[in-house]
Enzyme design. Structure first.
Site, short mmCIF file in Angstrom:
data_model
loop_
_atom_site.label_atom_id
_atom_site.label_comp_id
_atom_site.label_asym_id
_atom_site.label_seq_id
_atom_site.Cartn_x
_atom_site.Cartn_y
_atom_site.Cartn_z
N ASP A 11 -15.83 -11.46 -24.26
CA ASP A 11 -16.64 -11.65 -23.05
C ASP A 11 -18.04 -12.13 -23.39
OD1 ASP A 11 -14.42 -10.61 -21.87
OD2 ASP A 11 -15.29 -8.65 -21.43
N LYS A 29 -9.72 -11.19 -17.20
CA LYS A 29 -9.83 -11.29 -18.66
C LYS A 29 -9.06 -12.50 -19.21
CE LYS A 29 -11.17 -8.99 -22.43
NZ LYS A 29 -12.44 -8.28 -22.59
N GLY A 89 0.84 -1.20 0.00
CA GLY A 89 0.00 0.00 0.00
C GLY A 89 0.87 1.24 0.00
N HIS A 103 8.22 -7.67 -3.56
CA HIS A 103 6.95 -7.99 -4.22
C HIS A 103 7.11 -9.28 -5.04
CE1 HIS A 103 4.55 -4.39 -3.35
NE2 HIS A 103 5.73 -3.82 -3.21
N GLU A 139 4.96 -10.93 -6.53
CA GLU A 139 3.99 -11.05 -7.63
C GLU A 139 4.46 -10.41 -8.93
OE1 GLU A 139 3.76 -9.23 -4.95
OE2 GLU A 139 2.95 -7.25 -5.32
N CYS A 198 5.22 -6.26 1.74
CA CYS A 198 5.61 -4.86 1.80
C CYS A 198 4.86 -4.13 2.93
CB CYS A 198 5.41 -4.21 0.43
SG CYS A 198 6.28 -2.66 0.27
N TYR A 199 3.94 -3.23 2.60
CA TYR A 199 3.17 -2.56 3.66
C TYR A 199 2.50 -3.59 4.57
CZ TYR A 199 -0.38 0.34 5.92
OH TYR A 199 -1.17 0.97 6.85
#
Ligand code: XMP
Length: 557
Positions: free
Chosen positions: A264, A412, A92, A206, A208, A119-120
């Site tokens: 979609d 998506k 964050g 991070h 990710e 992190c945060y």
């Protein structure tokens, strides 16, 4: 208003051109034979406003474990209703000592559910459990080498010296009781920490982001070894589950779907058709702003190849009349949006009555994340309005249908996998995004039937050449824009010309939020330019848009 589907032998030409030139790429669809429907394996992410929270969810889902993003102020009671096998506290933008710094319910640390703070999230956990966090002498931004001190559980199979991506100004200085250091970097002594007994973990980096080389291994360790998840989030399991849920929701009743031809709504059509067959009615409203031969192609594909009936509504004249003389972009968008709703309502009454309306709502639309622009009460993101978006999902809330939204849990890329698994062809699954108002927002100034035809011809050449050159899947979008009033002098043969320009807009992007102009080969630009000037009447010049987003937008209106 209603007419039979258009047919054209040209549709076949386009079909062949598109089909032969869209390049194959490796199928990422998961076909695990060990698919299980254990929907209980889920990881909850408490979002503290990080731009990466959705990315963490996607990474976890890549390991075949379901994950949801929740706001940081989700109560412990609500969290437990989801039976998460693990909890992630996201990063964050705040410092944990800021007066307005977001905190989570401290009771979550007592649940016995494994927690990973990122992190945060790690700093918050350290502070809430009695450790201390301070502004570091030197922040760490970008790549850092991770030195591993304890290679057990969280960091199993993560090599020491591996690159991890950092972005922090604060650091954990004193660990809470029971914690120890798992890894450090040159500037950060507590780069990864753990209280093994309580299964509480924290990482300053991070895992990710794509630049964190050992990130996925670490995420897998957390999800499987520490939380004990099952690989239950697979495409096949999703389809099976959804079909069951759709049947349970709809019963014997009827469902209406507004088809646009995009990935979609097409995936939605396939999924619903598989679940409820002829109880589904697909309606395609042709506003007259689609690309050359696309309505024909869409109806033909659905009717002849997929054996799904499409109610084709030819509303071209109506829409054209609405935008006659309108040049202001927002006004155009709004008029088209209103007209769409009117036609939709009329046609649904004519074809109905229907009990349900299917919508292709996706997960990013429903996430209630912490955000600096979020509504403090609902947590919903409040975006600053740049353009009034209109698409087939953009129907008002007060329509008297119950919604069926089977894709609302999907990102998506997951919709594409589901579409592929259901048999949708690449030309739809990999189709570049196309805006709801279509060519109407690519004709700057007044929209007339002639100008639409001119743009359609130029746009078809762009598509054909982009496909032929193998660039289609590398680009987010590739299209032409027709400019108003501007005319320039040229020479063709021995004759002077005085005609209009078109703009080429070729962009790369990850998600449409930011974009860059694409560096395509000059030879491709040359071919497109030559063909357009030679083949499209009324165009004697082709220019290239080299504006990124921001400050530009992808579309011109
Ligand atoms: P902009 O022009 O805002 O576009 O940079 C970002 C992405 O959104 C698409 N777009 C739309 N999609 N309805 C849609 O469904 C719309 O009204 C609309 N307007 C823009 C655009 O093509 C790009 O991919």
């Amino acid at each position: 208003m209603v007419s039979s589907p258009p047919t054209s032998s040209n549709a076949q030409i386009l079909e062949d051109a598109l089909a032969s030139s869209i390049k194959e790429s490796p199928d990422q669809t998961s076909d695990s034979t060990t698919d299980k429907l254990n929907s209980r394996s889920m990881i909850a992410i408490l979002d503290f406003g990080s731009q990466y929270s959705e990315l963490i969810a996607r990474r976890i889902r890549e390991t075949q474990v379901y994950s949801e993003v929740l706001t940081y102020h989700t109560t412990t009671e609500d969290l437990l209703k989801l039976s998460p096998k693990g909890i992630i506290l996201s990063g964050g933008p705040n410092s944990v000592y800021d007066e307005s710094a977001p905190h989570c319910d401290p009771a979550i640390f007592e649940l016995g559910i494994p927690i990973l703070g990122v992190c945060y999230g790690m700093q918050l956990m350290a502070k809430q459990l009695g450790g201390s966090v301070e502004r570091a002498d030197r922040g760490e931004y970008g790549k850092a080498e991770l030195q591993i001190d304890d290679p057990t559980d969280l960091l199993t199979n993560v090599d020491t010296g591996v690159t991890m991506w950092m972005s922090h100004g604060d650091s954990v200085i004193d660990l809470p009781e029971g914690f120890e250091i798992l890894a450090h970097t040159a500037n950060t002594p507590c780069a990864a920490i753990a209280d093994h007994a309580r299964k509480l973990y924290g990482v300053q980096f991070h895992p990710e982001v794509v630049h964190s080389a050992g990130g996925m291994a670490m995420i897998r360790n957390f999800v499987y070894h520490i939380c004990g998840c099952e690989p239950s989030w697979t495409t096949d399991a999703f389809i099976e589950n959804s079909i069951r849920e759709i049947r349970a929701q709809v019963g014997e009743k009827s469902v209406l779907l507004a088809l646009s031809g995009g990935v979609d709504s097409s995936t939605l059509a396939f999924l619903l058709h598989r679940a409820i067959g002829d109880q589904l009615t697909c309606m395609f409203i042709d506003q007259g702003f689609m690309r050359k031969l696309e309505p024909e192609r869409l109806v033909k594909l659905f009717e002849e190849q997929f054996h799904i009936h499409v109610e084709y509504v030819n509303a071209r004249d109506r829409f054209l009349k609405q935008v006659e003389g309108i040049t202001e972009p927002e006004e155009k968008r709004k008029l088209i949006g209103y007209e769409f709703i009117k036609v939709f309502e009329e046609e649904s009454q004519r074809l109905g009555p229907f009990d349900f309306l299917a919508q292709g709502t996706l997960y990013p639309d429903v996430i209630e994340s912490a955000d600096t622009n979020a509504d403090p009460v609902t947590g919903k993101r409040v975006a600053v309005k740049i353009k009034s978006h209109h698409n087939v999902g953009g129907l008002p809330d007060n329509l008297r249908f119950t919604l069926v939204e089977p894709l609302r849990k999907l990102f998506k890329d997951e919709v594409r996998k589901v579409g592929t698994a259901l048999g949708l062809p690449e030309e739809i699954v990999k189709r570049q995004p196309f805006p709801g108002p279509g060519l109407a927002i690519r004709i700057i100034g007044e929209i007339t039937s002639d100008r639409l035809n001119t743009l359609r011809d130029a746009d078809l050449i762009v598509r054909q050449e982009i496909n032929r050159s193998g660039q289609y899947n590398k680009l987010w979008q590739a299209f032409a824009v027709l400019l108003p009033t501007v005319r320039s002098v040229g020479v063709m043969g021995d004759k002077r010309t005085y005609s209009h320009p078109v703009v080429l807009r070729l962009v790369t992007s990850e998600d449409g939020m930011t974009a860059d102009w694409a560096r395509v080969p000059y030879e491709l630009l040359e071919t497109i330019s030559n063909r357009i000037v030679n083949e499209v009447e009324g165009i004697n010049r082709v220019v290239l848009d080299i504006t990124s987003k921001p400050p530009g937008t992808i579309e011109w209106e």
